[in-house]
Design a protein around this motif. Structure first.
Motif, PDB file in Angstrom:
ATOM      1  N   THR A  29       2.754   1.748   6.888  1.00  0.00           N
ATOM      2  CA  THR A  29       3.293   2.724   7.840  1.00  0.00           C
ATOM      3  C   THR A  29       3.706   2.064   9.158  1.00  0.00           C
ATOM      4  N   GLY A  35      -1.310   1.152   7.613  1.00  0.00           N
ATOM      5  CA  GLY A  35      -0.973   1.571   6.262  1.00  0.00           C
ATOM      6  C   GLY A  35      -2.197   2.028   5.501  1.00  0.00           C
ATOM      7  N   GLU A  36      -1.966   2.367   4.269  1.00  0.00           N
ATOM      8  CA  GLU A  36      -3.042   2.790   3.375  1.00  0.00           C
ATOM      9  C   GLU A  36      -3.197   1.730   2.294  1.00  0.00           C
ATOM     10  N   VAL A  37      -4.422   1.246   2.130  1.00  0.00           N
ATOM     11  CA  VAL A  37      -4.699   0.205   1.147  1.00  0.00           C
ATOM     12  C   VAL A  37      -5.876   0.648   0.289  1.00  0.00           C
ATOM     13  N   VAL A  38      -5.706   0.543  -1.016  1.00  0.00           N
ATOM     14  CA  VAL A  38      -6.795   0.808  -1.956  1.00  0.00           C
ATOM     15  C   VAL A  38      -6.915  -0.434  -2.829  1.00  0.00           C
ATOM     16  N   GLU A  43       5.276   2.819  -2.148  1.00  0.00           N
ATOM     17  CA  GLU A  43       4.037   2.134  -2.537  1.00  0.00           C
ATOM     18  C   GLU A  43       4.344   0.762  -3.124  1.00  0.00           C
ATOM     19  N   VAL A  95      -0.667  -0.392  -1.902  1.00  0.00           N
ATOM     20  CA  VAL A  95      -0.438  -0.456  -0.469  1.00  0.00           C
ATOM     21  C   VAL A  95       0.748   0.425  -0.093  1.00  0.00           C
ATOM     22  N   ARG A  96       0.576   1.169   0.986  1.00  0.00           N
ATOM     23  CA  ARG A  96       1.692   1.901   1.582  1.00  0.00           C
ATOM     24  C   ARG A  96       1.684   1.571   3.061  1.00  0.00           C
TER      25      ARG A  96
END
Length: 97
Positions: A12, A86-89, A53, A9-10
């Motif tokens: 924002t 945010g960015e989640v993978v 991250e 997770v990042r």
């Protein structure tokens, strides 16, 4: 066989992402989930990743339980709240033992 959801997770937009966190609070436990580890990456030992991250690891009794958590209406509603925050993978790992 135990299964694990490993999320990177990042964030924002912390305020918007917090709404997602509130929306899923206690939800994974309803599917047999257990938090194993979560927090910011302390150090890159090999390779690189984005600054800030975080990693979240949860254990489930099996892959079906992990998938049911992600597919649940409550999770999906909360995930919609985090759009643009945010960015989640997310990855599913299944222990073959």
């Amino acid at each position: 066989m135990a299964a694990y959801i490993v999320a990177t997770v990042r964030v924002t937009d912390a305020e918007k992402f917090a709404a997602y966190g509130k929306g899923i609070a206690g939800l994974s436990e309803q599917f047999g989930g257990e938090s194993i580890a979560k927090g910011p990456v302390a150090e890159w030992l090999e390779g690189e990743g984005p600054a800030g991250e975080r990693v979240v690891v949860s254990r489930y009794p099996d892959a079906d339980a992990a998938r049911a958590y992600i597919a649940s209406a409550q999770y999906q509603a909360a995930a919609a709240l985090r759009a643009g925050a945010g960015e989640v993978v997310m990855r599913l790992l299944v222990d073959p033992a």
